[in-house]
Scaffold this motif. Structure first.
Motif, mmCIF file in Angstrom:
data_model
loop_
_atom_site.group_PDB
_atom_site.id
_atom_site.type_symbol
_atom_site.label_atom_id
_atom_site.label_comp_id
_atom_site.label_asym_id
_atom_site.label_seq_id
_atom_site.Cartn_x
_atom_site.Cartn_y
_atom_site.Cartn_z
ATOM 1 N N ILE A 15 0.835 -1.206 0.000
ATOM 2 C CA ILE A 15 0.000 0.000 0.000
ATOM 3 C C ILE A 15 0.871 1.258 0.000
ATOM 4 C CG2 ILE A 15 -1.810 1.285 1.211
ATOM 5 C CD1 ILE A 15 -2.745 -1.464 0.162
ATOM 6 N N GLY A 16 1.815 1.329 0.917
ATOM 7 C CA GLY A 16 2.657 2.517 1.055
ATOM 8 C C GLY A 16 3.537 2.765 -0.157
ATOM 9 N N TRP A 17 4.207 1.720 -0.652
ATOM 10 C CA TRP A 17 5.109 1.893 -1.782
ATOM 11 C C TRP A 17 4.408 2.448 -3.024
ATOM 12 C CZ3 TRP A 17 9.234 3.133 -4.122
ATOM 13 C CH2 TRP A 17 9.413 2.814 -5.474
ATOM 14 N N PRO A 18 3.268 1.896 -3.455
ATOM 15 C CA PRO A 18 2.621 2.476 -4.640
ATOM 16 C C PRO A 18 2.264 3.957 -4.461
ATOM 17 C CG PRO A 18 1.694 0.316 -4.184
ATOM 18 C CD PRO A 18 2.576 0.666 -3.018
ATOM 19 N N LEU A 19 1.861 4.337 -3.258
ATOM 20 C CA LEU A 19 1.566 5.746 -2.998
ATOM 21 C C LEU A 19 2.832 6.594 -3.087
ATOM 22 C CD1 LEU A 19 -0.875 5.377 0.013
ATOM 23 C CD2 LEU A 19 -1.458 6.171 -2.282
ATOM 24 N N LEU A 20 3.875 6.155 -2.407
ATOM 25 C CA LEU A 20 5.136 6.895 -2.422
ATOM 26 C C LEU A 20 5.709 6.989 -3.833
ATOM 27 C CD1 LEU A 20 6.728 5.390 0.785
ATOM 28 C CD2 LEU A 20 5.944 7.751 0.480
ATOM 29 N N VAL A 75 11.406 15.603 0.668
ATOM 30 C CA VAL A 75 11.155 14.491 1.591
ATOM 31 C C VAL A 75 10.425 13.359 0.871
ATOM 32 C CG1 VAL A 75 9.904 13.804 3.679
ATOM 33 C CG2 VAL A 75 11.225 15.932 3.645
ATOM 34 N N SER A 76 9.474 13.692 0.025
ATOM 35 C CA SER A 76 8.720 12.672 -0.715
ATOM 36 C C SER A 76 9.626 11.869 -1.636
ATOM 37 C CB SER A 76 7.611 13.331 -1.538
ATOM 38 O OG SER A 76 6.695 13.999 -0.711
ATOM 39 N N LEU A 77 10.501 12.545 -2.346
ATOM 40 C CA LEU A 77 11.419 11.857 -3.249
ATOM 41 C C LEU A 77 12.407 10.984 -2.480
ATOM 42 C CD1 LEU A 77 11.976 14.889 -5.609
ATOM 43 C CD2 LEU A 77 11.020 12.684 -6.321
ATOM 44 N N GLN A 78 12.927 11.496 -1.388
ATOM 45 C CA GLN A 78 13.876 10.718 -0.580
ATOM 46 C C GLN A 78 13.217 9.487 0.027
ATOM 47 O OE1 GLN A 78 15.089 13.809 2.146
ATOM 48 N NE2 GLN A 78 16.934 14.271 0.963
ATOM 49 N N LEU A 79 12.015 9.653 0.542
ATOM 50 C CA LEU A 79 11.317 8.535 1.172
ATOM 51 C C LEU A 79 10.946 7.461 0.145
ATOM 52 C CD1 LEU A 79 10.307 7.437 3.841
ATOM 53 C CD2 LEU A 79 8.166 8.685 3.476
ATOM 54 N N ALA A 80 10.508 7.893 -1.037
ATOM 55 C CA ALA A 80 10.176 6.920 -2.088
ATOM 56 C C ALA A 80 11.408 6.110 -2.479
ATOM 57 C CB ALA A 80 9.593 7.636 -3.302
ATOM 58 N N LYS A 81 12.543 6.768 -2.607
ATOM 59 C CA LYS A 81 13.776 6.047 -2.936
ATOM 60 C C LYS A 81 14.148 5.072 -1.830
ATOM 61 C CE LYS A 81 18.673 6.406 -3.956
ATOM 62 N NZ LYS A 81 18.815 5.025 -3.603
ATOM 63 N N ASP A 85 14.167 1.086 -2.448
ATOM 64 C CA ASP A 85 15.408 0.339 -2.248
ATOM 65 C C ASP A 85 15.239 -0.757 -1.195
ATOM 66 O OD1 ASP A 85 16.672 1.908 -4.139
ATOM 67 O OD2 ASP A 85 17.769 3.134 -2.669
ATOM 68 N N MET A 86 14.450 -0.485 -0.165
ATOM 69 C CA MET A 86 14.235 -1.455 0.911
ATOM 70 C C MET A 86 13.654 -2.756 0.367
ATOM 71 S SD MET A 86 11.604 -1.175 4.188
ATOM 72 C CE MET A 86 12.297 0.336 4.790
ATOM 73 N N PHE A 87 12.753 -2.640 -0.619
ATOM 74 C CA PHE A 87 12.090 -3.830 -1.157
ATOM 75 C C PHE A 87 12.652 -4.282 -2.504
ATOM 76 C CE2 PHE A 87 8.871 -2.062 1.736
ATOM 77 C CZ PHE A 87 8.678 -3.177 2.535
ATOM 78 N N GLY A 88 13.675 -3.597 -2.981
ATOM 79 C CA GLY A 88 14.274 -3.979 -4.251
ATOM 80 C C GLY A 88 13.433 -3.613 -5.463
ATOM 81 N N PHE A 89 12.552 -2.613 -5.308
ATOM 82 C CA PHE A 89 11.739 -2.158 -6.438
ATOM 83 C C PHE A 89 12.569 -1.249 -7.345
ATOM 84 C CE2 PHE A 89 8.114 -2.591 -3.295
ATOM 85 C CZ PHE A 89 7.640 -3.774 -3.854
ATOM 86 N N LYS A 90 12.123 -1.134 -8.575
ATOM 87 C CA LYS A 90 12.797 -0.241 -9.511
ATOM 88 C C LYS A 90 12.539 1.197 -9.060
ATOM 89 C CE LYS A 90 13.192 1.081 -14.279
ATOM 90 N NZ LYS A 90 12.546 1.162 -15.569
ATOM 91 N N VAL A 91 13.618 1.921 -8.823
ATOM 92 C CA VAL A 91 13.537 3.308 -8.374
ATOM 93 C C VAL A 91 14.177 4.186 -9.448
ATOM 94 C CG1 VAL A 91 14.344 4.942 -6.630
ATOM 95 C CG2 VAL A 91 13.592 2.667 -5.939
ATOM 96 N N ASP A 92 13.487 5.217 -9.833
ATOM 97 C CA ASP A 92 14.024 6.153 -10.820
ATOM 98 C C ASP A 92 15.241 6.853 -10.212
ATOM 99 O OD1 ASP A 92 14.584 8.277 -12.541
ATOM 100 O OD2 ASP A 92 12.468 8.642 -12.977
#
Length: 136
Positions: A15-20, A75-81, A85-92
């Motif tokens: 839930i959190g990751w897709p929002l972030l 803060v939003s960009l840093q938290l999303a990254k 990274d915590m879950f190994g998702f593709k991060v821009d």
């Protein structure tokens, strides 16, 4: 905040990751890269409740680089990254670059943040129990 309170990694991942991620995508699409390699967020209504008055009319035209808007974007960009990274998702990779280079207006003489580009430093001094409290 939910994750910090519960440490619910299942919620954060699903839930959190897709929002972030989508918030980071929004801020990435909203910035403008200037000639000096700084990113700006232009034409926003700032949180200043006095902005939309007869003198400034800034609410009619919007302002560039409102301090609160830009800080939330960072803060939003840093938290999303961080979460990606915590879950190994593709991060821009641009998220981190943008977060590091978003313009944050600061007056080094007075050691205060300026509300937005071309904003004036409004200094109000209040006396409280013989101490000076500065509100900018």
């Amino acid at each position: 905040m939910y994750y910090y309170a519960t440490k619910d990694k299942i919620w954060l991942e699903n839930i959190g990751w897709p929002l972030l991620r989508d918030i980071a995508r929004f801020w990435s699409s909203r910035v403008t890269k200037t000639n000096d390699q700084i990113y700006s967020i232009e034409k926003v209504m700032p949180v200043d409740e006095w902005c939309d008055n007869d003198e400034t009319k800034c609410g009619d035209i919007g302002v560039d680089n409102a301090i609160q808007t830009n800080a939330v974007a960072v803060v939003s960009l840093q938290l999303a990254k961080q979460v990606g990274d915590m879950f190994g998702f593709k991060v821009d990779p641009e998220w981190e670059i943008i977060a590091q280079k978003i313009k944050i207006n600061f007056n080094y003489t007075t050691q205060t943040h300026i509300q937005w580009d071309s904003g004036k430093l409004n200094l109000f001094i209040y006396s409280k129990t013989n101490k000076q409290i500065f509100n900018f």
